[in-house]
Design an enzyme around this catalytic site. Structure first.
Site, PDB file in Angstrom:
ATOM      1  N   CYS A 281     -45.772 -98.561 -68.276  1.00 47.02           N
ATOM      2  CA  CYS A 281     -46.216 -97.903 -69.301  1.00 47.02           C
ATOM      3  C   CYS A 281     -47.288 -98.116 -69.984  1.00 47.02           C
ATOM      4  CB  CYS A 281     -45.286 -96.620 -69.504  1.00 47.02           C
ATOM      5  SG  CYS A 281     -46.254 -95.646 -70.693  1.00 47.02           S
TER       6      CYS A 281
ATOM      7  N   CYS B   4     -54.816-108.927 -71.816  1.00 47.09           N
ATOM      8  CA  CYS B   4     -54.247-108.849 -72.916  1.00 47.09           C
ATOM      9  C   CYS B   4     -55.273-109.082 -74.562  1.00 47.09           C
ATOM     10  CB  CYS B   4     -53.252-109.951 -73.543  1.00 47.09           C
ATOM     11  SG  CYS B   4     -51.883-109.941 -75.313  1.00 47.09           S
TER      12      CYS B   4
ATOM     13  N   CYS C 143     -46.676-109.519 -73.719  1.00 47.77           N
ATOM     14  CA  CYS C 143     -47.383-110.539 -73.117  1.00 47.77           C
ATOM     15  C   CYS C 143     -46.840-112.044 -73.043  1.00 47.77           C
ATOM     16  CB  CYS C 143     -48.909-110.562 -73.935  1.00 47.77           C
ATOM     17  SG  CYS C 143     -49.865-112.204 -73.151  1.00 47.77           S
TER      18      CYS C 143
ATOM     19  N   CYS D 165     -54.308-112.098 -76.337  1.00 46.79           N
ATOM     20  CA  CYS D 165     -54.869-113.606 -76.797  1.00 46.79           C
ATOM     21  C   CYS D 165     -55.621-113.470 -75.455  1.00 46.79           C
ATOM     22  CB  CYS D 165     -53.451-114.198 -76.241  1.00 46.79           C
ATOM     23  SG  CYS D 165     -52.424-114.002 -74.940  1.00 46.79           S
TER      24      CYS D 165
ATOM     25  N   CYS E 263     -48.084-114.651 -75.545  1.00 46.90           N
ATOM     26  CA  CYS E 263     -48.570-114.798 -76.772  1.00 46.90           C
ATOM     27  C   CYS E 263     -47.542-113.936 -78.055  1.00 46.90           C
ATOM     28  CB  CYS E 263     -49.914-113.912 -77.571  1.00 46.90           C
ATOM     29  SG  CYS E 263     -50.031-112.497 -77.072  1.00 46.90           S
TER      30      CYS E 263
HETATM   31 FE    FE Z   1     -51.110-111.679 -75.068  1.00 49.10          FE
END
Ligand code: FE
Length: 131
Positions: free
Chosen positions: A119, A47, A96, A50, A99
């Protein structure tokens, strides 16, 4: 997993304007514009907000869509999914799990074994090459 919660002001300070637009405002980068859709190196995708591990290169495939596409997350609980009815479409949003950052959408037209196509915006990801 410990969740990360920050104010929008904090995110705005930490992220680039493009990252903020996609991760926090659920934007979408133009197709074929991202840095990672053609990346075929071995490694892991984290990510961009984060740092959580989200996807591995062994589940990445060429979907032709212009966005990085994966048939599975690195761990089932790495991402969360949500019904998204924006823009008059019924889609499943992917975020995610740590976060809450917007990553992209998942569609039921991917390859085996899952039949799924995650995607994902390049901008939402940071690639770590396998050493
Ligand atoms: Fe994240």
């Amino acid at each position: 997993m410990e969740k990360i919660q920050k104010t929008e002001d904090e995110w705005r300070e930490e992220l680039t304007p493009e990252q903020y637009y996609i991760l926090r405002q659920k934007g979408t980068e133009p197709a074929f514009s991202g840095a990672l859709y053609r990346n075929h190196e071995k490694g892991s995708y984290h990510c961009a907000a984060c740092g959580a591990l989200l996807f591995q290169s062994d589940a990445k495939f060429e979907s032709g869509s212009g966005w990085p596409s994966f048939w599975n997350p690195a761990e089932n609980d790495a991402v969360a999914t949500h019904e998204d009815e924006s823009f008059g479409m019924r889609r499943i949003e992917v975020t995610c799990a740590r976060c809450g950052g917007h990553l992209g959408h998942v569609f039921p037209d991917g390859p085996r074994p899952t039949g799924l196509r995650y995607c994902i915006n390049s901008t939402s990801l940071k690639f770590a090459k396998e050493e």
